[in-house]
Every structure is written in C-alpha cells, then in structure tokens.
Design a protein around this motif. Structure first.
Motif, PDB file in Angstrom:
ATOM      1  N   GLY A 154       0.920  -1.310   0.053  1.00 56.79           N
ATOM      2  CA  GLY A 154      -0.098   0.261   0.036  1.00 56.79           C
ATOM      3  C   GLY A 154       0.735   1.153   0.019  1.00 56.79           C
ATOM      4  O   GLY A 154       0.453   2.132  -0.656  1.00 56.79           O
ATOM      5  N   ALA A 155       1.889   1.350   0.654  1.00 56.12           N
ATOM      6  CA  ALA A 155       2.774   2.293   0.677  1.00 56.12           C
ATOM      7  C   ALA A 155       3.274   2.632  -0.613  1.00 56.12           C
ATOM      8  O   ALA A 155       3.833   3.760  -0.872  1.00 56.12           O
ATOM      9  N   VAL A 156       3.823   1.666  -1.075  1.00 54.30           N
ATOM     10  CA  VAL A 156       4.579   1.721  -2.445  1.00 54.30           C
ATOM     11  C   VAL A 156       3.607   2.228  -3.457  1.00 54.30           C
ATOM     12  O   VAL A 156       3.909   3.037  -4.216  1.00 54.30           O
ATOM     13  N   GLU A 157       2.479   1.626  -3.555  1.00 52.51           N
ATOM     14  CA  GLU A 157       1.419   2.164  -4.581  1.00 52.51           C
ATOM     15  C   GLU A 157       1.233   3.455  -4.567  1.00 52.51           C
ATOM     16  O   GLU A 157       0.903   4.292  -5.123  1.00 52.51           O
ATOM     17  N   GLN A 158       0.756   3.993  -3.125  1.00 48.53           N
ATOM     18  CA  GLN A 158       0.379   5.216  -2.931  1.00 48.53           C
ATOM     19  C   GLN A 158       1.744   6.080  -3.180  1.00 48.53           C
ATOM     20  O   GLN A 158       1.368   7.112  -3.968  1.00 48.53           O
ATOM     21  N   ILE A 215      11.233  -4.503  -3.815  1.00 49.83           N
ATOM     22  CA  ILE A 215       9.976  -4.504  -4.043  1.00 49.83           C
ATOM     23  C   ILE A 215       9.879  -5.447  -5.328  1.00 49.83           C
ATOM     24  O   ILE A 215       8.739  -6.004  -5.147  1.00 49.83           O
ATOM     25  N   ASN A 216      10.711  -5.501  -6.070  1.00 47.72           N
ATOM     26  CA  ASN A 216      10.736  -6.696  -7.287  1.00 47.72           C
ATOM     27  C   ASN A 216      10.566  -8.010  -6.460  1.00 47.72           C
ATOM     28  O   ASN A 216       9.774  -8.814  -6.882  1.00 47.72           O
ATOM     29  N   ARG A 217      11.404  -8.269  -5.390  1.00 48.77           N
ATOM     30  CA  ARG A 217      11.408  -9.595  -4.798  1.00 48.77           C
ATOM     31  C   ARG A 217      10.342  -9.881  -4.000  1.00 48.77           C
ATOM     32  O   ARG A 217       9.443 -10.946  -4.117  1.00 48.77           O
ATOM     33  N   GLU A 218       9.735  -8.929  -3.167  1.00 51.29           N
ATOM     34  CA  GLU A 218       8.532  -9.205  -2.276  1.00 51.29           C
ATOM     35  C   GLU A 218       7.134  -8.780  -2.933  1.00 51.29           C
ATOM     36  O   GLU A 218       6.096  -9.377  -2.406  1.00 51.29           O
ATOM     37  N   LEU A 219       7.279  -7.848  -3.760  1.00 51.01           N
ATOM     38  CA  LEU A 219       5.864  -7.434  -4.528  1.00 51.01           C
ATOM     39  C   LEU A 219       5.640  -7.794  -5.948  1.00 51.01           C
ATOM     40  O   LEU A 219       4.783  -7.500  -6.490  1.00 51.01           O
ATOM     41  N   SER A 220       6.594  -8.635  -6.540  1.00 56.08           N
ATOM     42  CA  SER A 220       6.555  -9.113  -7.791  1.00 56.08           C
ATOM     43  C   SER A 220       6.435  -7.980  -8.610  1.00 56.08           C
ATOM     44  O   SER A 220       5.523  -8.022  -9.643  1.00 56.08           O
ATOM     45  N   ALA A 221       7.308  -6.921  -8.699  1.00 57.42           N
ATOM     46  CA  ALA A 221       7.329  -5.872  -9.400  1.00 57.42           C
ATOM     47  C   ALA A 221       8.607  -6.233 -10.561  1.00 57.42           C
ATOM     48  O   ALA A 221       9.146  -7.192 -10.524  1.00 57.42           O
ATOM     49  N   ASN A 222       8.682  -5.104 -11.479  1.00 62.30           N
ATOM     50  CA  ASN A 222       9.563  -5.435 -12.736  1.00 62.30           C
ATOM     51  C   ASN A 222      10.184  -4.298 -12.868  1.00 62.30           C
ATOM     52  O   ASN A 222      10.573  -3.817 -13.886  1.00 62.30           O
ATOM     53  N   PHE A 223      10.876  -3.546 -11.769  1.00 63.60           N
ATOM     54  CA  PHE A 223      11.794  -2.545 -11.735  1.00 63.60           C
ATOM     55  C   PHE A 223      12.855  -3.021 -12.418  1.00 63.60           C
ATOM     56  O   PHE A 223      13.664  -4.173 -12.119  1.00 63.60           O
ATOM     57  N   ASP A 224      13.493  -2.508 -13.477  1.00 63.90           N
ATOM     58  CA  ASP A 224      14.922  -2.705 -14.197  1.00 63.90           C
ATOM     59  C   ASP A 224      15.758  -1.873 -13.675  1.00 63.90           C
ATOM     60  O   ASP A 224      15.962  -0.737 -14.007  1.00 63.90           O
ATOM     61  N   LEU A 225      16.740  -2.392 -12.848  1.00 66.44           N
ATOM     62  CA  LEU A 225      17.502  -1.563 -12.253  1.00 66.44           C
ATOM     63  C   LEU A 225      18.750  -0.917 -13.121  1.00 66.44           C
ATOM     64  O   LEU A 225      19.481   0.020 -12.540  1.00 66.44           O
ATOM     65  N   ASN A 226      18.768  -1.524 -14.168  1.00 64.38           N
ATOM     66  CA  ASN A 226      19.799  -0.776 -15.306  1.00 64.38           C
ATOM     67  C   ASN A 226      19.397   0.320 -15.524  1.00 64.38           C
ATOM     68  O   ASN A 226      20.221   1.090 -16.394  1.00 64.38           O
ATOM     69  N   PHE A 227      17.957   0.692 -15.570  1.00 60.63           N
ATOM     70  CA  PHE A 227      17.548   1.995 -15.950  1.00 60.63           C
ATOM     71  C   PHE A 227      17.130   2.835 -15.043  1.00 60.63           C
ATOM     72  O   PHE A 227      16.288   3.889 -15.294  1.00 60.63           O
ATOM     73  N   VAL A 268       5.260  -2.383 -13.563  1.00 56.42           N
ATOM     74  CA  VAL A 268       4.151  -2.934 -13.095  1.00 56.42           C
ATOM     75  C   VAL A 268       4.396  -3.625 -11.613  1.00 56.42           C
ATOM     76  O   VAL A 268       5.417  -4.363 -11.286  1.00 56.42           O
ATOM     77  N   ILE A 269       3.460  -3.282 -10.907  1.00 59.12           N
ATOM     78  CA  ILE A 269       3.300  -3.786  -9.427  1.00 59.12           C
ATOM     79  C   ILE A 269       1.990  -4.398  -9.199  1.00 59.12           C
ATOM     80  O   ILE A 269       1.101  -3.523  -9.155  1.00 59.12           O
ATOM     81  N   GLY A 270       1.812  -5.640  -9.214  1.00 63.32           N
ATOM     82  CA  GLY A 270       0.479  -6.377  -9.019  1.00 63.32           C
ATOM     83  C   GLY A 270      -0.279  -6.108 -10.221  1.00 63.32           C
ATOM     84  O   GLY A 270       0.168  -6.261 -11.273  1.00 63.32           O
ATOM     85  N   ASP A 271      -1.567  -5.306 -10.307  1.00 63.70           N
ATOM     86  CA  ASP A 271      -2.372  -5.052 -11.382  1.00 63.70           C
ATOM     87  C   ASP A 271      -2.418  -3.536 -11.611  1.00 63.70           C
ATOM     88  O   ASP A 271      -3.237  -3.090 -12.183  1.00 63.70           O
ATOM     89  N   LYS A 272      -1.424  -2.986 -11.044  1.00 61.85           N
ATOM     90  CA  LYS A 272      -1.042  -1.611 -11.165  1.00 61.85           C
ATOM     91  C   LYS A 272       0.285  -1.258 -11.931  1.00 61.85           C
ATOM     92  O   LYS A 272       1.297  -1.859 -11.730  1.00 61.85           O
TER      93      LYS A 272
END
Length: 333
Positions: free
Chosen positions: A31-35, A237-249, A276-280
């Motif tokens: 919730g804190a990340v999405e907000q 966030i990638n590991r715990e919330l299944s996000a797809n941040f590309d740290l190279n960018f 993308v994080i979850g459905d957002k």
C-alpha cells in the motif's frame, strides 16, 4: 561475519530477555509503495530501505571514508563517555531506536555494566535478532531484549525482568532524526517522550549544517555503496511485491537543497519506462525521479529549540572539533 551470524532463530530468541514482533505485514508495504508511486512527485518511504540486505549495506556506508557521521559521532561518544554515563545513571533501561548492528551501543554497554536492560528496536527482523543475540552473548550480565517494529509508530516498551529500571533512556544515534521533516520530528519526539516517560532520557545524534561539497560526497560515495543501498529498495519491491523494476535503467543521485537544508536521495529513470506492481502500472519519463529519503541538517540551537517544543529539557550538547556532528542529551518533561 558477525559473531551472531551462525545462530538459528530459536537460538537467537533464547538468548534474549524478550522478543516482541510487530513487523508490518506485506499489505502495508504494498500500500505504501503504490500510494507513493501514484503521487505527482513519486516517493518511496525510507523505512523500507532496511531489509536484511539494506541493513548490511547501510553498515558498509557507515565505514566509508566520505561518510563522516559514523566515525565523528563515535569519536564524540568516546570523548564524552564519562559525562554521558553520569547523565544516564545506574540501572537505566537503554532503548536503541533503529539499532542496526548496534556498533555504537557497545561503547555505552561497556561503560554501563549495571544497565537494567538494553532493548534494540529495528524494523529488519532477521538483522535485529542476529545483532541482539550477538550482544546478549557478548554481554551476558546485561539483559537484552528486542522489538521488531517501526519505531516512528507506537510500540510497547518491554519491562526489564532481571531488575527494576531507574529510568528509560532512548538512544537514537546516526542522525536518523534527520530523515523526518522538522514538523514530523517534533511530533515523533513528543510521542517518544510518552514512551520513555517523564524523567526519561534521550541521547541523540544530529548532523550539522556544513559545506554542501562535504554533504554531496558523503551521500554519493565513490565506491557506489550508497547507490547500491538506494537501488536495493527497488530490488526489494521486485522480490517481495513481484514488481518489474529494471535496475539498469535507474541511477542514484543525492543532492543538497539549500532552501530546505536537507539532502535528498533520488532514483532517476534514465529512459521512458513503465513499471508494473501487481495489477497497477506506473509510467516514468526520462530523468523523472523517485524521492526516497531526506536528511535534514540542523544547527545546535535549532535542534535544541525543536526538542524543547516537543517537551524536553536540554541538558548537554557536544560536538567534534570541526563541528561536523553533534550529540545531545535531553530529559522528557
């Protein structure tokens, strides 16, 4: 490797006087990340830096040549130890906020063998248990307790079991108070005064205003350790919330904002991208940044005034010969 690193969870907790687990649930993190990422100026709360890897990286930052706060504060504590011990007094309950590896705590524990209890409070559960168990093994004559919690929120203070405490003394080193805006710092300190109770002590480290070049170097170290620490938040966030941040960018940068008298830690997008994080999903323009942390800098008089407004009486303030850093002792009124 720290001496406690080989303990299992059961062995670690068995060494402690008590362990209170208030680790925030995953939904709070999501919730804190999405907000935060939904705001016009994207932010991520700095308290989520401190998973196990983040805590390890922060300890490495503290040892860097450019990062003066660790060694400077330690020097002040060692130089003024006699005065500090006298102010804390006998049979105190020492409560460290954001304890991490509790490196500076050892200076106090060696000089205060009659502590009623030492309680470590930190949000990183495994790192907390490891560090607290190590202290309990190294100082068996002192009761050691641990509380896994966000110390900026209300948490129960464990009652010492071996002997009655003469007073509670909060130990808040590292200038972590600078992560909060002055208004939030005042509110936090008011809340803390209720936890440590009237007559309790506050021993706190505060970073001082200085040349911006010194500040920029401290938060943009040549080894890239602070950059790794900042980027680790995206990895978490990638590991715990299944996000797809590309740290190279994304790249780290810390800037000093003179008007606000603070360092701002930022993660800058180096290209247009969507995360993308979850459905957002969250869009980033090139050079758009996520604001991850502040570090406010004070004068000694301004910080003493802030604490007085939060209900504390200033007792003593110390600084190093170059006036880079300060340590203060207050009592709660």
């Amino acid at each position: 490797m720290r001496s406690g690193a080989g303990y299992g969870t059961g062995a670690m907790t068995s060494l402690l006087s008590s362990f209170t687990d208030l680790n925030p649930p995953k939904d709070d993190f999501l919730g804190a990340v999405e907000q935060g990422l939904s705001r016009k100026q994207k932010i991520l709360p700095c308290e989520f830096f401190y998973d196990e890897r983040g805590s390890q990286l922060f300890d490495q930052i503290c040892m860097l040549d450019e990062y003066y706060p660790m060694r400077t504060e330690r020097g002040i504590l060692e130089a003024r130890l006699g005065e500090i011990v006298e102010l804390i007094g006998r049979n105190a309950h020492l409560v460290e906020l954001g304890s991490g590896a509790s490196i500076k705590t050892r200076i106090l524990m060696k000089a205060l063998p009659d502590l009623a209890q030492y309680t470590a409070v930190d949000i990183s559960r495994k790192f907390l248990l490891d560090s607290a168990a190590t202290l309990a093994a190294d100082y068996p004559h002192i009761a050691v307790a641990a509380v896994c919690a966000d110390y900026t929120k209300n948490f129960p203070l464990p009652i010492p079991k071996r002997k009655r405490a003469s007073r509670n003394v909060a130990f808040f080193p590292g200038s972590t108070i600078g992560n909060l805006s002055p208004a939030k710092a005042r509110s936090f300190l008011k809340k803390l005064s209720k936890t440590i109770e009237r007559g309790g002590g506050l021993l706190i480290g505060v970073d001082l205003r200085k040349a911006p070049s010194i500040l920029r170097a401290a938060y943009n170290d040549s080894a890239g350790t602070t950059a790794a620490f900042n980027l680790n938040l995206l990895e978490r966030i990638n590991r715990e919330l299944s996000a797809n941040f590309d740290l190279n960018f994304f790249k780290h940068n810390a800037v000093y904002v003179e008007k606000m008298r603070r360092i701002e830690m930022r993660l800058i997008s180096t290209r247009p991208q969507t995360v993308v994080i979850g459905d957002k999903s969250f869009d980033f323009a090139v050079n758009e940044y996520i604001h991850t942390e502040n570090s406010y800098k004070y004068s000694i008089s301004d910080f003493r005034r802030l604490c007085q407004n939060a209900g504390y009486e200033p007792i003593a303030s110390w600084t190093d010969i170059n006036s880079l850093f300060s340590v203060h002792y207050f009592t709660a009124q």
